[in-house]
Scaffold this active site. Structure first.
Site, PDB file in Angstrom:
ATOM      1  N   ARG A  26       0.847  -1.285   0.007  1.00 41.68           N
ATOM      2  CA  ARG A  26      -0.009  -0.005   0.057  1.00 41.68           C
ATOM      3  C   ARG A  26       0.659   1.155   0.099  1.00 41.68           C
ATOM      4  NH1 ARG A  26      -2.890  -3.923   2.058  1.00 41.68           N
ATOM      5  NH2 ARG A  26      -0.907  -4.375   2.940  1.00 41.68           N
ATOM      6  N   THR A  27       1.793   1.255   0.915  1.00 38.58           N
ATOM      7  CA  THR A  27       2.568   2.734   1.166  1.00 38.58           C
ATOM      8  C   THR A  27       3.349   3.012  -0.164  1.00 38.58           C
ATOM      9  OG1 THR A  27       2.627   2.313   3.586  1.00 38.58           O
ATOM     10  CG2 THR A  27       4.249   3.941   2.618  1.00 38.58           C
ATOM     11  N   LYS A  82      26.377  -3.913  -0.863  1.00 40.03           N
ATOM     12  CA  LYS A  82      27.897  -3.880  -0.989  1.00 40.03           C
ATOM     13  C   LYS A  82      28.328  -3.275   0.206  1.00 40.03           C
ATOM     14  CE  LYS A  82      27.548  -3.441  -6.117  1.00 40.03           C
ATOM     15  NZ  LYS A  82      27.568  -2.543  -7.141  1.00 40.03           N
ATOM     16  N   ARG A  91      11.628   3.699   3.387  1.00 34.59           N
ATOM     17  CA  ARG A  91      11.268   2.777   4.541  1.00 34.59           C
ATOM     18  C   ARG A  91      12.427   2.035   4.876  1.00 34.59           C
ATOM     19  NH1 ARG A  91       5.794  -0.983   4.253  1.00 34.59           N
ATOM     20  NH2 ARG A  91       5.101   0.915   5.087  1.00 34.59           N
ATOM     21  N   HIS A 119       5.227   5.771  11.365  1.00 37.34           N
ATOM     22  CA  HIS A 119       5.073   5.610   9.938  1.00 37.34           C
ATOM     23  C   HIS A 119       3.921   6.774   9.792  1.00 37.34           C
ATOM     24  CE1 HIS A 119       3.773   4.302   6.383  1.00 37.34           C
ATOM     25  NE2 HIS A 119       3.144   2.829   6.670  1.00 37.34           N
TER      26      HIS A 119
HETATM   27  C1  NCD Z   1       2.071  -1.162   8.324  1.00 40.60           C
HETATM   28  C2  NCD Z   1       3.626  -1.041   8.332  1.00 40.60           C
HETATM   29  O1  NCD Z   1       4.113  -1.099   7.353  1.00 40.60           O
HETATM   30  O2  NCD Z   1       4.050  -0.595   9.617  1.00 40.60           O
HETATM   31  N1  NCD Z   1       1.639  -1.396   6.728  1.00 40.60           N
HETATM   32  C3  NCD Z   1       1.108  -0.109   6.104  1.00 40.60           C
HETATM   33  O3  NCD Z   1       1.945   0.454   5.984  1.00 40.60           O
HETATM   34  N2  NCD Z   1      -0.177  -0.197   6.020  1.00 40.60           N
HETATM   35  C4  NCD Z   1       1.261  -2.262   9.194  1.00 40.60           C
HETATM   36  C5  NCD Z   1       2.011  -3.685   9.054  1.00 40.60           C
HETATM   37  O4  NCD Z   1       2.821  -3.960   8.347  1.00 40.60           O
HETATM   38  O5  NCD Z   1       1.311  -4.514  10.087  1.00 40.60           O
END
Ligand code: NCD
Length: 304
Positions: free
Chosen positions: A49-50, A79, A100, A128
């Site tokens: 999703r993100t 590396k 991320r 997040h």
């Molecule tokens: C979340 C995350 O990556 O922290 N996912 C997301 O971005 N919707 C929640 C999760 O992974 O449980």
């Protein structure tokens, strides 16, 4: 340019309201507000999703995208390149970096060396923030407001970074009650809990989902137990099914309540619950698109 590292940056009511207002304007739209700009998505951890909503948001705003998913394996990290060096390099190719990373504090480290805006798309067990924006946006759309509400966050409050950001985002507003429901070993980190106490927004603390529901939250925010953060599989197995919302619990949920989950779900919400009108998690995921459009727009605004 503005870095977006922590939801705390937006605990000021006006700032969050501005992002949410902007998101409303972007609902269903294509525009050229970011024409000529390039977004790099740099993902060292899994995402559906993100990453895709950020990329789609950028394309819908007339911008372009370069991306390195599985960055841990397929970028120079393998590396031995440091995150800082990778950021310096990628900042020469892109105008904003959505990052991320598995390490808490990674986005802040990146921002410290970056010439372009860094957007934290999850830093390990840290935060997040853009998920918290879309969570707040969802609450607003579902309930009509984000003030004077009782939110219960449930499940893995220890490792769940979406909860950390949501709590940081809402608690400073001072007019919410936040209840905590988790197994003993997955409690909210004490620094965050202390913050809730100090601001007088800590509602109940529960170790059983039914008890939490009986307290009548307006929002029940379920979370996945973060398997990847546990020291051993045995510890994960002990708690993985401790908090499951199934059909039998629907009658305990207020008629006007909203059931949310950042997704992906594993076993925390039974599929039989999906058809209930209060189950908002798929709408919540869709809200990621306008909210990320607003987020990108914000990141490109000049810092004041
Ligand atoms: C979340 C995350 O990556 O922290 N996912 C997301 O971005 N919707 C929640 C999760 O992974 O449980």
């Amino acid at each position: 340019m503005r870095h977006i590292i922590s939801a705390k940056q937006f605990s000021n009511k006006k700032m969050l309201d501005a992002v949410l207002f902007l998101a409303e304007q972007y609902e269903g739209r294509h525009c050229d507000h970011l024409k000529g700009h390039i977004m790099a998505s740099l993902f060292y951890e899994a995402s559906t999703r993100t990453r895709l909503s950020f990329e789609s948001a950028m394309l819908r705003m007339g911008g372009t995208v370069i991306s390195s998913d599985h960055a841990g394996q397929f970028s120079s990290a393998i590396k031995g390149e440091t995150l800082e060096d990778s950021i310096r390099i990628i900042g020469g190719y892109a105008d904003v970096i959505v990052l991320r990373h598995p390490d808490e504090g990674a986005a802040e480290r990146a921002a410290a060396v970056s010439d372009v805006a860094i957007i934290n798309a999850g830093d390990g067990v840290g935060e997040h923030p853009t998920q918290a924006f879309l969570d707040a946006y969802t609450i607003k759309r579902e309930l009509g407001h984000i003030d004077d509400i009782h939110v219960c966050v449930a499940g893995d409050l220890r490792y769940g970074r979406t909860v950390h950001s949501l709590v940081n985002l809402l608690s400073e507003r001072g007019n919410v009650a936040i209840s905590l429901a988790s197994p003993d070993s997955l409690e909210l980190p004490s620094s965050l809990k202390t913050g809730l106490r100090e601001r007088h927004v800590l509602g109940g603390e529960f170790y059983c989902l039914e008890d939490a529901l009986r307290a009548g939250p307006d929002v029940l925010y379920m979370t996945r137990v973060q398997k990847e953060r546990f020291e051993s599989l045995a510890l994960y197995n002990e708690v993985k099914d401790a908090f499951v919302f199934d059909e039998s619990m629907l009658s305990l949920l207020k008629q006007k309540a909203v059931l949310m989950h950042p997704l992906p779900r594993v076993n925390e919400i039974a599929p039989a619950v999906d058809a209930d009108p209060r189950a908002a998690y798929f709408r919540q995921a869709r809200n990621g698109l306008p909210v990320r459009m607003a987020t990108l727009r914000y990141a490109f605004m000049p810092d004041d």
